[in-house]
Design a protein around this motif. Sequence first.
Motif, PDB file in Angstrom:
ATOM      1  N   GLY A 127      17.033 118.501 -25.532  1.00  0.00           N
ATOM      2  CA  GLY A 127      16.659 119.012 -26.812  1.00  0.00           C
ATOM      3  C   GLY A 127      15.220 118.276 -27.173  1.00  0.00           C
ATOM      4  N   LYS A 128      15.095 117.167 -26.736  1.00  0.00           N
ATOM      5  CA  LYS A 128      13.716 116.609 -27.299  1.00  0.00           C
ATOM      6  C   LYS A 128      12.498 117.365 -26.927  1.00  0.00           C
ATOM      7  N   ILE A 129      12.564 117.785 -25.766  1.00  0.00           N
ATOM      8  CA  ILE A 129      11.463 118.830 -25.112  1.00  0.00           C
ATOM      9  C   ILE A 129      11.225 120.059 -25.967  1.00  0.00           C
ATOM     10  N   VAL A 130      12.530 120.580 -26.271  1.00  0.00           N
ATOM     11  CA  VAL A 130      12.535 121.986 -27.166  1.00  0.00           C
ATOM     12  C   VAL A 130      11.938 121.669 -28.447  1.00  0.00           C
ATOM     13  N   MET A 131      12.545 120.631 -29.161  1.00  0.00           N
ATOM     14  CA  MET A 131      12.452 120.439 -30.430  1.00  0.00           C
ATOM     15  C   MET A 131      11.145 119.925 -30.841  1.00  0.00           C
ATOM     16  N   VAL A 132      10.402 119.051 -30.243  1.00  0.00           N
ATOM     17  CA  VAL A 132       9.161 118.700 -30.526  1.00  0.00           C
ATOM     18  C   VAL A 132       8.114 119.625 -30.045  1.00  0.00           C
ATOM     19  N   ALA A 133       8.430 120.728 -28.998  1.00  0.00           N
ATOM     20  CA  ALA A 133       7.432 121.638 -28.831  1.00  0.00           C
ATOM     21  C   ALA A 133       7.334 122.683 -29.903  1.00  0.00           C
ATOM     22  N   PHE A 142       2.782 113.802 -25.093  1.00  0.00           N
ATOM     23  CA  PHE A 142       2.105 112.388 -25.742  1.00  0.00           C
ATOM     24  C   PHE A 142       3.585 112.030 -26.660  1.00  0.00           C
ATOM     25  N   GLU A 143       3.988 112.855 -27.413  1.00  0.00           N
ATOM     26  CA  GLU A 143       5.102 112.577 -28.430  1.00  0.00           C
ATOM     27  C   GLU A 143       6.284 112.021 -27.829  1.00  0.00           C
ATOM     28  N   PRO A 194      21.725  98.672 -31.361  1.00  0.00           N
ATOM     29  CA  PRO A 194      22.290  99.874 -30.834  1.00  0.00           C
ATOM     30  C   PRO A 194      23.206 100.479 -32.028  1.00  0.00           C
ATOM     31  N   ASN A 195      23.251 100.087 -33.295  1.00  0.00           N
ATOM     32  CA  ASN A 195      23.840 100.817 -34.011  1.00  0.00           C
ATOM     33  C   ASN A 195      23.010 101.860 -34.772  1.00  0.00           C
ATOM     34  N   ALA A 196      21.749 101.857 -34.327  1.00  0.00           N
ATOM     35  CA  ALA A 196      20.710 102.771 -35.054  1.00  0.00           C
ATOM     36  C   ALA A 196      20.466 103.938 -34.075  1.00  0.00           C
ATOM     37  N   ASN A 197      20.898 105.195 -34.621  1.00  0.00           N
ATOM     38  CA  ASN A 197      20.815 106.253 -33.594  1.00  0.00           C
ATOM     39  C   ASN A 197      19.297 106.549 -33.259  1.00  0.00           C
ATOM     40  N   LEU A 198      19.086 107.074 -31.935  1.00  0.00           N
ATOM     41  CA  LEU A 198      17.702 107.563 -31.549  1.00  0.00           C
ATOM     42  C   LEU A 198      17.051 108.235 -32.691  1.00  0.00           C
ATOM     43  N   ALA A 199      15.738 108.053 -32.810  1.00  0.00           N
ATOM     44  CA  ALA A 199      14.984 108.770 -33.601  1.00  0.00           C
ATOM     45  C   ALA A 199      14.542 110.249 -32.941  1.00  0.00           C
ATOM     46  N   GLY A 200      15.164 111.151 -33.403  1.00  0.00           N
ATOM     47  CA  GLY A 200      14.939 112.520 -32.807  1.00  0.00           C
ATOM     48  C   GLY A 200      13.878 113.348 -33.637  1.00  0.00           C
ATOM     49  N   THR A 201      14.245 114.759 -33.860  1.00  0.00           N
ATOM     50  CA  THR A 201      13.331 115.678 -34.339  1.00  0.00           C
ATOM     51  C   THR A 201      13.901 116.179 -35.507  1.00  0.00           C
ATOM     52  N   HIS A 202      13.073 116.405 -36.654  1.00  0.00           N
ATOM     53  CA  HIS A 202      13.658 117.042 -37.867  1.00  0.00           C
ATOM     54  C   HIS A 202      13.460 118.584 -37.829  1.00  0.00           C
ATOM     55  N   GLY A 203      14.471 119.345 -37.074  1.00  0.00           N
ATOM     56  CA  GLY A 203      14.614 120.801 -36.830  1.00  0.00           C
ATOM     57  C   GLY A 203      14.475 121.563 -38.105  1.00  0.00           C
ATOM     58  N   PRO A 204      15.340 121.265 -39.438  1.00  0.00           N
ATOM     59  CA  PRO A 204      15.705 122.188 -40.536  1.00  0.00           C
ATOM     60  C   PRO A 204      14.323 122.249 -41.132  1.00  0.00           C
ATOM     61  N   LEU A 205      13.360 121.277 -40.828  1.00  0.00           N
ATOM     62  CA  LEU A 205      12.026 121.404 -41.504  1.00  0.00           C
ATOM     63  C   LEU A 205      10.797 122.450 -40.860  1.00  0.00           C
ATOM     64  N   ILE A 206      11.335 123.099 -39.652  1.00  0.00           N
ATOM     65  CA  ILE A 206      10.352 123.711 -38.943  1.00  0.00           C
ATOM     66  C   ILE A 206      10.009 125.003 -39.544  1.00  0.00           C
ATOM     67  N   PRO A 207      11.027 125.757 -40.250  1.00  0.00           N
ATOM     68  CA  PRO A 207      10.456 126.747 -40.879  1.00  0.00           C
ATOM     69  C   PRO A 207       9.541 126.804 -42.001  1.00  0.00           C
ATOM     70  N   LEU A 208       9.560 125.353 -42.670  1.00  0.00           N
ATOM     71  CA  LEU A 208       8.538 125.072 -43.731  1.00  0.00           C
ATOM     72  C   LEU A 208       6.917 124.808 -43.369  1.00  0.00           C
ATOM     73  N   ILE A 209       6.868 124.578 -42.088  1.00  0.00           N
ATOM     74  CA  ILE A 209       5.592 124.085 -41.656  1.00  0.00           C
ATOM     75  C   ILE A 209       4.634 124.879 -41.900  1.00  0.00           C
ATOM     76  N   PRO A 210       4.658 126.397 -41.555  1.00  0.00           N
ATOM     77  CA  PRO A 210       3.672 127.371 -42.055  1.00  0.00           C
ATOM     78  C   PRO A 210       3.118 127.189 -43.703  1.00  0.00           C
ATOM     79  N   LEU A 211       4.189 126.766 -44.381  1.00  0.00           N
ATOM     80  CA  LEU A 211       3.946 126.950 -45.816  1.00  0.00           C
ATOM     81  C   LEU A 211       3.117 125.464 -45.965  1.00  0.00           C
ATOM     82  N   ILE A 212       3.641 124.432 -45.233  1.00  0.00           N
ATOM     83  CA  ILE A 212       2.901 123.158 -45.429  1.00  0.00           C
ATOM     84  C   ILE A 212       1.436 123.279 -45.110  1.00  0.00           C
TER      85      ILE A 212
END
Length: 490
Positions: free
Chosen positions: A63-69, A92-93, A111-129
């Motif tokens: 999932g990390k490879i896919v989402m970060v890319a 690098f990320e 160990p009560n903090a989940n791993l910091a992953g990737t914010h998938g729902p924001l991807i469609p907004l990146i071109p607008l950003i």
Amino acid sequence: MTDSSSTSYQSRHKPSSTFSSRGDYLEHELQIMAPRRWRPNLPFRDYRFEFEDLVPAMAATIGKIVMVAAVVGAFAGPLGLSQEFVIENARFEMLIAAILFVVLISGFLNPNANLAGTHGPLIPLIPLIVASGGHPMALGILIGVFGFILGITKGGSLLARLTSNGVCGGLLLYLGFIGITAQITKLYSWAESFDMAYIAFVVILCTILMYAWLEHIKMRWLAIPLGACLAAVIAFALGAPFEFTTSPSIPNLSPAYWWGEDTGWQLGLPDLQSFIAVAPFAVLAVAMWSPDFLGHRVFQQLSYPKKTDKVLMNIDDTMLSASTRQIVGSTLGGGNLASSWGTYIVPAAIARRPIPGGAILTGLLCIVAALWGYPMDLAVWPPVLSVALIVGVFLPLLEAGMQMTREGKTTQSAGIVIFSSALVNPVFGWSLTVLLDNLGLIGCKERGKELGHAGRWIIPGITFAVLCAVMAAIGMFPGIPPLLASFAHP
């Protein structure tokens, strides 16, 4: 937690051979753990590694490879950067996430903090950003700052408490269904691109049969690695094109390279205008965290046995971890946008494993994948990617949503949150339905009376109004032009 509660794990631990089944042993491990918050947690003293930890670790790495890319690629396209840049920045990320945060924070310090992953729902907004003049470093730093404020004030857990089972269940149903249909569509598009659409059908059909079989033998936690292998073998055997192109290497580790005028992002450092341009998007990104984090914690609660509250994901601590990871990663030169790591926590919950052991294995696998290079090609191959996300994230979310909406008047709230999410997006649907639900207009009328004025309408009302203002400003309401564009071009 005190030291005595930590050492009690050692004294209460029993070998798996003393239990009648593997499931009983795993449940016992969850019940005797007592993680220490923001203090050292050591393997074998506070937790153990089990074979089942490999499952969420493998799923998280894929999932990390896919989402970060995907995130870096969404920035790179409008900026005119190459695919080689995307791969190098993603590697690098992955090193930043693995070495500085996955292992250090979730594996040892909290160990009560989940791993910091990737914010998938924001991807469609990146071109607008990017079109709005957004700078990746400015966006990342503001997301980190806003998220840290929400976490330190415990705003995330407060919003979670104000969200009923009906609202949360409906949100899980919506996210699960949308995710499954999107992955099936992508898989067919990939197969049709070389005129072999039947490959997608065969892969999906075999995945359904495999998942049903795993449900029958109560080994659903194997769905991701087995499903990914099955999809790869079937697609390759039927003639789908695939080749390894990413060779072993170490990505550039210099922030000066990534934020240079003529190197890396080729943007230089952000100015004040860059921060102003991305501020609305940063607010929206952090607002999306609450329903996302809540869904992950609820899935743990549904999957874990009773008396395991001590090992559940802490929403506020996860926000602090993700915020810190976001600020550091963006400053160093990464393009990832952080969130709770869904492709880790969902499989971990299914496998009935706590966070720390799998977190350390995830970090090691991410380091291997980033340096070796070849696993990145396999993980982003469409049949492997789509099947892993379907069986590891979206289908379990769909099942959890159905389980949460079985009783009482939860179906009313679930229906409204699905309806309103389809109208705009899950942030709008969640914030609107929480307000209607807590006011007693839908769902359980008695629940709203117990929340007080602040919980009934003040906090939900302010949250809904702020989010609507932000979404209107950046043009997320269908058919309504962005208000920022209207002000910029009177």
